[in-house]
Design a protein around this motif. Structure first.
Motif, PDB file in Angstrom:
ATOM      1  N   LEU A 128       0.753  -1.120   0.034  1.00 28.10           N
ATOM      2  CA  LEU A 128       0.015  -0.001   0.016  1.00 28.10           C
ATOM      3  C   LEU A 128       0.778   1.322   0.051  1.00 28.10           C
ATOM      4  N   SER A 129       0.308   2.369  -0.305  1.00 27.60           N
ATOM      5  CA  SER A 129       1.074   3.608  -0.500  1.00 27.60           C
ATOM      6  C   SER A 129       1.820   4.094   0.741  1.00 27.60           C
ATOM      7  N   ASN A 130       1.261   3.837   1.833  1.00 26.83           N
ATOM      8  CA  ASN A 130       1.888   4.306   3.218  1.00 26.83           C
ATOM      9  C   ASN A 130       3.172   3.589   3.451  1.00 26.83           C
ATOM     10  N   PRO A 131       2.868   2.349   3.563  1.00 28.21           N
ATOM     11  CA  PRO A 131       4.073   1.297   3.764  1.00 28.21           C
ATOM     12  C   PRO A 131       5.034   1.417   2.561  1.00 28.21           C
ATOM     13  N   LEU A 132       4.854   1.566   1.423  1.00 33.65           N
ATOM     14  CA  LEU A 132       5.795   1.831   0.578  1.00 33.65           C
ATOM     15  C   LEU A 132       6.706   2.865   0.738  1.00 33.65           C
ATOM     16  N   LYS A 133       6.097   4.301   1.070  1.00 35.81           N
ATOM     17  CA  LYS A 133       6.774   5.278   1.290  1.00 35.81           C
ATOM     18  C   LYS A 133       7.990   4.895   2.440  1.00 35.81           C
ATOM     19  N   VAL A 134       7.275   4.459   3.516  1.00 35.94           N
ATOM     20  CA  VAL A 134       8.258   4.012   4.764  1.00 35.94           C
ATOM     21  C   VAL A 134       9.269   3.021   4.212  1.00 35.94           C
ATOM     22  N   LEU A 135       9.025   2.108   3.394  1.00 34.61           N
ATOM     23  CA  LEU A 135       9.973   1.364   3.046  1.00 34.61           C
ATOM     24  C   LEU A 135      10.892   1.621   1.840  1.00 34.61           C
ATOM     25  N   ALA A 136      10.918   2.825   1.231  1.00 34.23           N
ATOM     26  CA  ALA A 136      11.481   3.161   0.106  1.00 34.23           C
ATOM     27  C   ALA A 136      13.116   3.001   0.221  1.00 34.23           C
ATOM     28  N   PRO A 137      13.757   3.538   1.334  1.00 35.41           N
ATOM     29  CA  PRO A 137      15.091   3.183   1.234  1.00 35.41           C
ATOM     30  C   PRO A 137      15.509   1.716   1.228  1.00 35.41           C
ATOM     31  N   SER A 138      14.719   1.010   2.024  1.00 34.31           N
ATOM     32  CA  SER A 138      14.816  -0.415   2.251  1.00 34.31           C
ATOM     33  C   SER A 138      15.086  -1.167   0.664  1.00 34.31           C
ATOM     34  N   LEU A 139      13.668  -0.832   0.234  1.00 32.81           N
ATOM     35  CA  LEU A 139      13.498  -1.415  -1.055  1.00 32.81           C
ATOM     36  C   LEU A 139      14.563  -1.198  -2.467  1.00 32.81           C
ATOM     37  N   CYS A 140      14.719   0.182  -2.270  1.00 30.40           N
ATOM     38  CA  CYS A 140      15.803   0.549  -3.243  1.00 30.40           C
ATOM     39  C   CYS A 140      17.136   0.206  -3.186  1.00 30.40           C
ATOM     40  N   GLU A 141      17.568  -0.163  -1.809  1.00 35.10           N
ATOM     41  CA  GLU A 141      18.828  -0.816  -1.418  1.00 35.10           C
ATOM     42  C   GLU A 141      18.889  -2.393  -1.950  1.00 35.10           C
ATOM     43  N   HIS A 142      17.706  -2.923  -1.875  1.00 35.75           N
ATOM     44  CA  HIS A 142      17.518  -4.238  -2.573  1.00 35.75           C
ATOM     45  C   HIS A 142      17.724  -4.399  -4.015  1.00 35.75           C
ATOM     46  N   VAL A 143      17.599  -3.369  -4.695  1.00 33.58           N
ATOM     47  CA  VAL A 143      17.697  -3.362  -6.103  1.00 33.58           C
ATOM     48  C   VAL A 143      19.032  -3.144  -6.590  1.00 33.58           C
ATOM     49  N   GLU A 144      19.635  -4.074  -7.203  1.00 35.65           N
ATOM     50  CA  GLU A 144      20.835  -3.994  -7.835  1.00 35.65           C
ATOM     51  C   GLU A 144      21.185  -2.831  -8.757  1.00 35.65           C
ATOM     52  N   ALA A 145      22.376  -2.269  -9.115  1.00 30.30           N
ATOM     53  CA  ALA A 145      22.701  -1.510 -10.113  1.00 30.30           C
ATOM     54  C   ALA A 145      22.052  -1.871 -11.468  1.00 30.30           C
ATOM     55  N   GLY A 146      21.293  -0.837 -12.052  1.00 32.86           N
ATOM     56  CA  GLY A 146      20.529  -1.548 -13.401  1.00 32.86           C
ATOM     57  C   GLY A 146      19.285  -2.180 -13.407  1.00 32.86           C
ATOM     58  N   GLY A 147      18.980  -2.401 -11.874  1.00 30.11           N
ATOM     59  CA  GLY A 147      17.876  -3.365 -11.656  1.00 30.11           C
ATOM     60  C   GLY A 147      16.596  -2.787 -11.888  1.00 30.11           C
ATOM     61  N   GLN A 148      15.376  -3.552 -11.847  1.00 26.41           N
ATOM     62  CA  GLN A 148      14.210  -3.085 -11.964  1.00 26.41           C
ATOM     63  C   GLN A 148      13.306  -3.064 -10.349  1.00 26.41           C
ATOM     64  N   LEU A 149      12.573  -2.024 -10.372  1.00 29.91           N
ATOM     65  CA  LEU A 149      11.840  -1.850  -9.208  1.00 29.91           C
ATOM     66  C   LEU A 149      10.320  -1.921  -9.666  1.00 29.91           C
ATOM     67  N   VAL A 150       9.517  -2.701  -9.224  1.00 28.64           N
ATOM     68  CA  VAL A 150       8.111  -2.525  -9.508  1.00 28.64           C
ATOM     69  C   VAL A 150       6.997  -2.539  -8.163  1.00 28.64           C
ATOM     70  N   LEU A 151       6.450  -1.376  -8.064  1.00 28.11           N
ATOM     71  CA  LEU A 151       5.577  -1.241  -6.898  1.00 28.11           C
ATOM     72  C   LEU A 151       4.083  -1.130  -7.387  1.00 28.11           C
ATOM     73  N   SER A 152       3.177  -1.613  -6.557  1.00 25.40           N
ATOM     74  CA  SER A 152       1.774  -1.665  -6.658  1.00 25.40           C
ATOM     75  C   SER A 152       0.954  -1.492  -5.344  1.00 25.40           C
ATOM     76  N   GLY A 153      -0.300  -1.329  -5.408  1.00 22.99           N
ATOM     77  CA  GLY A 153      -0.967  -1.223  -4.190  1.00 22.99           C
ATOM     78  C   GLY A 153      -1.396   0.475  -3.974  1.00 22.99           C
ATOM     79  N   VAL A 154      -1.146   1.106  -5.154  1.00 26.00           N
ATOM     80  CA  VAL A 154      -1.082   2.522  -5.060  1.00 26.00           C
ATOM     81  C   VAL A 154      -2.230   2.964  -6.156  1.00 26.00           C
TER      82      VAL A 154
END
Length: 297
Positions: free
Chosen positions: A234-260
């Motif tokens: 959901l949008s609020n948890p996604l905002k809270v988790l932003a640094p952690s989720l982005c850290e999990h993505v390798e350079a050149g990798g893909q991030l897909v988010l929904s629940g927004v």
């Protein structure tokens, strides 16, 4: 048979449902009174966050009785002050095979030309290149029918996953990670805050003939970077988790988010701009799927 429905706040819903069972109701279930609306509330917390509550804020308490007379007698024994004049909606229910009736309401769901969600009681159709993901409908977990899940599944079915490792963060039923494996990913790892989701993912992965390790947020196998990270929360948890989720993505990798929701898209995009630039990949029924690629430094 007769069905009685009352709409109650969470403070009363559990108490009333327990009382109805003790008084002789054939069955009682709770439903989110705000389901399929902007006020729909997840019953369980999201990864990295504590559960918001043990029940939905507003509940439909649905009870089954042999006939209306029995239902009215049992309901009359409830504390009238607690109910505070809450209206009761009675509905006639045909005498049918309940399992077959429930199952008949869930048909196979086409996600794309090559990916279908198939309930276990259906015989999967054989077709060249068609991938069938076997998943039974449940109360707490995604089955592919919700727009956000379908959007993520569509993205996975259109992205070349062969040889890619995928992190399914907030995995619920494991549907996204399992789909990724069946679509050619070399590995999929699931993370969820709810132990029941971890169990459900393991069961569904086994039922689909794939291996998908899954654990709580401190799961060792998830403590690395991935070429593809998917989070349908959901949008609020996604905002809270932003640094952690982005850290999990390798350079050149893909991030897909929904629940927004569509109206929340720009706010979420702005929140992620520091780490990964996102844009709306697709929209369905007022919900969006966001996608971005991490820069190669």
């Amino acid at each position: 048979m007769i069905q009685a429905k009352l709409t109650l706040p969470f403070e009363l819903a559990d108490e009333v449902s327990d009382a109805l069972m003790e008084l002789g109701a054939l069955a009682v279930m709770l439903e989110d009174a705000n389901a399929d609306s902007e006020d729909e509330q997840p019953l369980f917390g999201e990864p990295g966050m504590e559960p918001e509550s043990a029940a939905w804020g507003l509940n439909h308490v649905v009870a089954l009785f042999r006939n209306r007379h029995e239902g009215e007698q049992i309901l009359a024994e409830l504390d009238p002050e607690a109910l505070n004049g809450v209206p009761v909606e009675f509905t006639e229910v045909p005498q049918e095979d309940w399992v077959r009736l429930t199952q008949s309401q869930f048909d196979s769901i086409p996600i794309s030309a090559k990916l279908w969600i198939v309930p276990s009681w259906h015989t999967p159709e054989s077709a060249d290149g068609r991938i069938n993901l076997v998943l039974d409908p449940g109360l707490a977990f995604g089955t592919g029918s919700h727009p956000t899940t379908a959007l993520c599944l569509r993205w996975l079915s259109e992205f070349p996953l062969q040889g890619q490792d995928v992190l399914d963060y907030g995995c619920g039923s494991g549907i996204l990670g399992i789909a990724a494996l069946k679509l050619g990913a070399s590995e999929a790892v699931g993370v969820d805050i709810d132990p029941q989701a971890v169990e459900s993912t393991a069961y569904n992965a086994s039922n689909n003939g794939v291996n998908m390790p899954c654990g709580l947020p401190d799961f060792p196998l998830a403590k690395r970077q991935f070429p593809v990270v998917v989070a349908n929360i959901l949008s609020n948890p996604l905002k809270v988790l932003a640094p952690s989720l982005c850290e999990h993505v390798e350079a050149g990798g893909q991030l897909v988010l929904s629940g927004v929701l569509a109206r929340q898209a720009e706010e979420v995009i702005a929140h992620y701009r520091t780490w990964i630039p996102l844009s709306v990949w697709a929209e369905r029924d007022g919900w969006v799927c966001l996608h971005g690629q991490k820069a190669v430094l």
